[in-house]
Scaffold this motif. Sequence first.
Motif, PDB file in Angstrom:
ATOM      1  N   GLY A  22      -2.719  -2.942  -5.200  1.00 19.65           N
ATOM      2  CA  GLY A  22      -1.889  -3.096  -6.391  1.00 19.65           C
ATOM      3  C   GLY A  22      -2.615  -3.807  -7.513  1.00 19.65           C
ATOM      4  O   GLY A  22      -2.477  -3.440  -8.690  1.00 19.65           O
ATOM      5  N   LEU A  48       4.088   0.123 -12.403  1.00 19.03           N
ATOM      6  CA  LEU A  48       3.625  -0.087 -11.034  1.00 19.03           C
ATOM      7  C   LEU A  48       4.708   0.176  -9.990  1.00 19.03           C
ATOM      8  O   LEU A  48       4.409   0.345  -8.819  1.00 19.03           O
ATOM      9  CB  LEU A  48       3.101  -1.511 -10.856  1.00 19.03           C
ATOM     10  CG  LEU A  48       1.875  -1.904 -11.668  1.00 19.03           C
ATOM     11  CD1 LEU A  48       1.524  -3.359 -11.408  1.00 19.03           C
ATOM     12  CD2 LEU A  48       0.693  -1.007 -11.336  1.00 19.03           C
ATOM     13  N   TYR A  58      -0.273  -9.796  -8.450  1.00 18.53           N
ATOM     14  CA  TYR A  58      -1.411  -8.950  -8.829  1.00 18.53           C
ATOM     15  C   TYR A  58      -2.170  -9.559 -10.004  1.00 18.53           C
ATOM     16  O   TYR A  58      -3.396  -9.613 -10.004  1.00 18.53           O
ATOM     17  CB  TYR A  58      -0.962  -7.541  -9.193  1.00 18.53           C
ATOM     18  CG  TYR A  58      -0.346  -6.743  -8.087  1.00 18.53           C
ATOM     19  CD1 TYR A  58      -0.548  -7.048  -6.739  1.00 18.53           C
ATOM     20  CD2 TYR A  58       0.461  -5.643  -8.368  1.00 18.53           C
ATOM     21  CE1 TYR A  58       0.028  -6.293  -5.730  1.00 18.53           C
ATOM     22  CE2 TYR A  58       1.033  -4.886  -7.372  1.00 18.53           C
ATOM     23  CZ  TYR A  58       0.820  -5.209  -6.056  1.00 18.53           C
ATOM     24  OH  TYR A  58       1.388  -4.446  -5.061  1.00 18.53           O
TER      25      TYR A  58
END
Length: 90
Positions: A22, A48, A58
Amino acid sequence: MKRKGYTRVPNALITDTRLSVGARLLYCYIASQPVTWNFRSDVIYQILGVCHSTAKDYVNELEELGYITREQQRGEHGRFGSTKFTVVNF
């Protein structure tokens, strides 16, 4: 299908096992944006397909490992505005 360019991704990002998939995807998204682009969290979550805390993780991964820097912008009357991300070139 019309192509709109491409984005270069450092090999270090691809092979860095400390990064989650990710975080790598988020880096690619940030790197594909114009230099003047400012981060809006609601857009990132949508792109995302993750929740706020996951996206934040992330971002933290990328920042801690030196792939991006971030600067909190100030909006009107000194309020927090959008966040400006800068991709670190290797």
